[in-house]
Design a protein around this motif. Structure first.
Motif, PDB file in Angstrom:
ATOM      1  N   HIS A  75       0.614  -1.416   0.063  1.00 36.69           N
ATOM      2  CA  HIS A  75       0.071   0.202  -0.162  1.00 36.69           C
ATOM      3  C   HIS A  75       1.020   1.151   0.065  1.00 36.69           C
ATOM      4  O   HIS A  75       1.954   1.407   0.814  1.00 36.69           O
ATOM      5  N   THR A  76       0.571   1.758  -0.906  1.00 36.31           N
ATOM      6  CA  THR A  76       1.099   3.313  -0.948  1.00 36.31           C
ATOM      7  C   THR A  76       0.379   4.678  -0.421  1.00 36.31           C
ATOM      8  O   THR A  76       0.711   5.445  -0.743  1.00 36.31           O
ATOM      9  N   CYS A  77      -1.324   3.883  -1.248  1.00 39.50           N
ATOM     10  CA  CYS A  77      -2.608   4.727  -1.710  1.00 39.50           C
ATOM     11  C   CYS A  77      -2.110   5.636  -2.676  1.00 39.50           C
ATOM     12  O   CYS A  77      -0.869   6.242  -3.000  1.00 39.50           O
ATOM     13  N   PHE A  78      -2.556   5.537  -4.279  1.00 44.07           N
ATOM     14  CA  PHE A  78      -2.207   5.696  -5.226  1.00 44.07           C
ATOM     15  C   PHE A  78      -2.344   7.531  -5.753  1.00 44.07           C
ATOM     16  O   PHE A  78      -1.299   7.794  -6.687  1.00 44.07           O
ATOM     17  N   GLY A 292      -8.846  15.024  -7.700  1.00 45.72           N
ATOM     18  CA  GLY A 292      -8.995  14.939  -6.394  1.00 45.72           C
ATOM     19  C   GLY A 292     -10.469  14.778  -6.071  1.00 45.72           C
ATOM     20  O   GLY A 292     -11.077  14.517  -4.866  1.00 45.72           O
ATOM     21  N   GLY A 293     -11.183  14.990  -7.561  1.00 45.70           N
ATOM     22  CA  GLY A 293     -12.798  14.826  -7.197  1.00 45.70           C
ATOM     23  C   GLY A 293     -13.062  13.305  -6.634  1.00 45.70           C
ATOM     24  O   GLY A 293     -13.999  12.150  -6.950  1.00 45.70           O
ATOM     25  N   LEU A 294     -11.924  12.316  -7.664  1.00 47.22           N
ATOM     26  CA  LEU A 294     -11.917  10.772  -7.475  1.00 47.22           C
ATOM     27  C   LEU A 294     -11.109  10.144  -6.919  1.00 47.22           C
ATOM     28  O   LEU A 294      -9.980  10.629  -6.350  1.00 47.22           O
ATOM     29  N   GLY A 295     -11.278   8.820  -6.216  1.00 46.90           N
ATOM     30  CA  GLY A 295      -9.719   8.084  -5.834  1.00 46.90           C
ATOM     31  C   GLY A 295     -10.339   7.537  -4.201  1.00 46.90           C
ATOM     32  O   GLY A 295     -11.946   7.680  -3.839  1.00 46.90           O
ATOM     33  N   GLY A 296      -9.522   7.505  -3.399  1.00 45.00           N
ATOM     34  CA  GLY A 296      -9.581   6.320  -2.290  1.00 45.00           C
ATOM     35  C   GLY A 296      -8.915   6.086  -1.669  1.00 45.00           C
ATOM     36  O   GLY A 296      -7.841   5.552  -2.693  1.00 45.00           O
ATOM     37  N   THR A 297      -8.416   5.567  -0.319  1.00 45.61           N
ATOM     38  CA  THR A 297      -7.302   5.249   0.344  1.00 45.61           C
ATOM     39  C   THR A 297      -7.121   4.346   0.115  1.00 45.61           C
ATOM     40  O   THR A 297      -5.720   4.299  -1.008  1.00 45.61           O
ATOM     41  N   TYR A 298      -7.686   3.358  -0.421  1.00 41.77           N
ATOM     42  CA  TYR A 298      -7.825   1.949  -1.269  1.00 41.77           C
ATOM     43  C   TYR A 298      -7.847   1.659  -2.517  1.00 41.77           C
ATOM     44  O   TYR A 298      -7.872   0.275  -2.831  1.00 41.77           O
ATOM     45  N   ALA A 299      -8.301   2.603  -3.036  1.00 44.09           N
ATOM     46  CA  ALA A 299      -9.213   2.714  -4.173  1.00 44.09           C
ATOM     47  C   ALA A 299      -7.956   1.942  -5.325  1.00 44.09           C
ATOM     48  O   ALA A 299      -6.472   2.266  -5.321  1.00 44.09           O
ATOM     49  N   GLY A 300      -7.611   1.014  -5.828  1.00 38.69           N
ATOM     50  CA  GLY A 300      -6.823   0.208  -7.217  1.00 38.69           C
ATOM     51  C   GLY A 300      -5.170  -0.384  -6.309  1.00 38.69           C
ATOM     52  O   GLY A 300      -4.644  -0.635  -6.195  1.00 38.69           O
ATOM     53  N   ASN A 301      -5.548  -0.783  -5.027  1.00 34.28           N
ATOM     54  CA  ASN A 301      -5.164  -1.360  -3.778  1.00 34.28           C
ATOM     55  C   ASN A 301      -4.364  -2.122  -4.862  1.00 34.28           C
ATOM     56  O   ASN A 301      -4.246  -2.927  -5.650  1.00 34.28           O
ATOM     57  N   PRO A 302      -2.689  -2.370  -4.067  1.00 39.29           N
ATOM     58  CA  PRO A 302      -1.935  -2.847  -5.450  1.00 39.29           C
ATOM     59  C   PRO A 302      -1.973  -3.910  -5.504  1.00 39.29           C
ATOM     60  O   PRO A 302      -1.528  -5.303  -6.464  1.00 39.29           O
ATOM     61  N   LEU A 303      -2.227  -4.959  -4.081  1.00 37.01           N
ATOM     62  CA  LEU A 303      -2.248  -6.188  -4.854  1.00 37.01           C
ATOM     63  C   LEU A 303      -3.459  -7.414  -5.229  1.00 37.01           C
ATOM     64  O   LEU A 303      -3.625  -7.773  -6.492  1.00 37.01           O
ATOM     65  N   ALA A 304      -4.891  -6.151  -5.398  1.00 39.39           N
ATOM     66  CA  ALA A 304      -5.795  -6.164  -5.949  1.00 39.39           C
ATOM     67  C   ALA A 304      -5.866  -5.507  -7.501  1.00 39.39           C
ATOM     68  O   ALA A 304      -6.248  -6.803  -8.780  1.00 39.39           O
ATOM     69  N   CYS A 305      -4.684  -5.043  -7.803  1.00 41.97           N
ATOM     70  CA  CYS A 305      -4.285  -5.082  -9.180  1.00 41.97           C
ATOM     71  C   CYS A 305      -3.290  -5.823  -9.763  1.00 41.97           C
ATOM     72  O   CYS A 305      -4.107  -6.454 -10.836  1.00 41.97           O
ATOM     73  N   ALA A 306      -2.408  -6.274  -9.342  1.00 41.77           N
ATOM     74  CA  ALA A 306      -1.665  -7.454  -9.776  1.00 41.77           C
ATOM     75  C   ALA A 306      -2.449  -8.731 -10.260  1.00 41.77           C
ATOM     76  O   ALA A 306      -2.128  -9.348 -10.079  1.00 41.77           O
ATOM     77  N   ALA A 307      -3.449  -8.798  -8.837  1.00 37.57           N
ATOM     78  CA  ALA A 307      -4.660 -10.034  -9.282  1.00 37.57           C
ATOM     79  C   ALA A 307      -5.494 -10.010 -10.363  1.00 37.57           C
ATOM     80  O   ALA A 307      -5.315 -11.432 -11.122  1.00 37.57           O
TER      81      ALA A 307
END
Ligand code: PMP
Length: 424
Positions: A75-78, A292-307
């Motif tokens: 996690h880094t937050c995208f 700034g209008g889109l996103g989220g702390t965990y949005a597009g989590n790297p583990l989930a993107c890799a999956a």
């Protein structure tokens, strides 16, 4: 040692009552299309965690990709420090999502969030606030998606009115007396009675309804919907959270509808058991919201993107779209055989491997009781099933596309045995 009963007692004491549970089972382990409970009992999984496991539990390629990512960072937050897997997944989706135009993608974490953001994007792109959604539709459990769901109980029951500006059209369903023309007329009625077209930002539709009962919209209907949207400058949003990621024999169900939506929402099976979801669509619409209008702390989590990137590769390597179609034919064939001997099965339908059968009483009333009995008896016989439908009278099949013919046939044998045993 732990038993399902003892864990069930702890669950009832510790977990909020509003979180329901279809099967009184606690899982120990899962592999492809098989799950084992804490008592060592084995089940064939035709539920796939509600349409999340088109590539099965713990697909080796997915596990490998996640492990590799886990060794690097989790996690880094995208929005703080970006990473390639997020960008690569967006690039992939821009090519996979139907529509012959430039696309961009937003990643979030859950399907509900994807729908929330699709509405935000449509609002920003059009400067309008209204939304048209459909009877029997399901889009999530956040406040706006609760407004959009075409079913009050249990989703928003007891919570008061949900956000306004959502108008209900009829989903086309000839089996229950709603033709394509009726459905289009219901939209024209909204324009006449409720809101001018120029106040409608988006029409949000599942090309194949999931929770609502696995009803497939026709090509002709989708074409009319597209024309209506073009005529009035309304954004067409296809919610492919359940129908997407190869379930219907194409990567997205809209590929079979002859027209493209402006925005597509995806989630569930896209990442084979890891939480990523998103919106993909027309680049200029996706860019309507300022930074700034889109996103989220965990949005597009790297583990989930890799999956998700691994899932997309697995689809190609294992030819899972073709598999989706052959499996669908096999399952529909078996269901039709059962239905031929059993008048209670009033309809067998599907698109690719998104297959269901609908149950009726001898008076042609939706038979939710029988559906519940089949689901419970099948579980006792070692098969995990799910029901769905506005009336709860539909048995749906969401078996992993990676399951073997033998496993699928064994599951279908159990379904046949359940109907035979519950006869009379
Ligand atoms: N849209 C559809 C079509 C769905 O089937 C679901 C989940 N069943 C959602 C949205 C919501 O997804 P999530 O549960 O991940 O928020």
């Amino acid at each position: 040692s732990k038993t399902n009963d003892s864990l069930m007692q702890r669950r009832h004491a510790a977990v909020a009552r509003g979180v329901s549970q279809i099967h009184p089972i606690f899982v120990q382990r899962a592999e492809n299309a098989t799950v084992w409970d804490v008592e060592g009992r084995q089940y064939i999984d035709f539920a796939g965690g509600i349409a999340v496991l088109n590539t099965g539990h713990r697909h080796p390629k997915v596990m490998e990709a996640v492990k590799r990512q886990m060794e690097q960072f989790t996690h880094t937050c995208f929005q703080v420090l970006a990473y390639e897997p997020y960008v690569e997944l967006c690039e992939k989706l821009n090519t996979l999502v139907p529509g012959d135009f430039a696309k961009k993608t937003l990643l979030v974490t859950t399907g509900s969030e994807a729908l929330e953001n699709a509405v935000k994007i449509a609002r920003a792109a059009t400067g309008r606030a209204g939304v048209i959604a459909f009877t029997g539709g399901y889009h999530g459990r956040t406040m706006m998606t609760l407004s959009m769901n075409g079913k009050v109980s249990p989703y928003s029951a007891g919570m008061g009115l949900m956000p306004g500006g959502v108008y209900r059209a009829q989903f086309p369903c000839p089996l229950h007396g709603v033709s394509d023309d009726d459905a289009i007329a219901s939209i024209e009625r909204i324009f006449k009675n409720d809101a001018e077209p120029r106040d409608i930002a988006a029409i949000v539709i599942e090309p194949v309804q999931g929770e609502g009962g696995f009803y497939v919209a026709s090509q002709a209907f989708m074409k009319k919907l597209r024309e209506l949207c073009d005529l009035h400058g309304i954004v067409l949003v296809a919610d492919e959270v359940q129908s997407g990621a190869g379930r219907t024999g194409t990567f997205f169900a809209m590929e079979q509808m002859g027209v493209a939506p402006d925005l597509t929402t995806f989630a569930k099976s896209i990442a084979g058991g890891f939480p990523v979801a998103g919106v993909c669509g027309r680049a200029e619409m996706m860019d309507a919201i300022a930074p700034g209008g889109l996103g989220g702390t965990y949005a597009g989590n790297p583990l989930a993107c890799a999956a998700a990137l691994a899932v997309i590769e697995v689809f190609e390597e294992e030819n899972l779209l073709a598999r989706s179609n052959t499996l669908g034919e096999m399952i529909m064939g078996r269901l039709r055989d059962i239905a031929a001997q059993d008048k209670r099965i009033g309809d067998v339908r599907g698109l690719g491997a998104m297959v269901a059968c609908e149950l009726f009483t001898s008076e042609c009333r939706p038979d939710a009781e029988l559906a519940a009995k089949v689901v419970a008896l099948a579980r006792d016989k070692g098969l995990i099933l799910l029901s769905c439908g506005q009336y709860g009278n539909v048995i749906r099949i969401l078996v992993p596309l990676t399951a073997s013919d033998m496993e699928v046939q064994a599951g279908m044998d159990i379904i046949a045995a359940c109907f035979a045993e519950l006869a009379g």
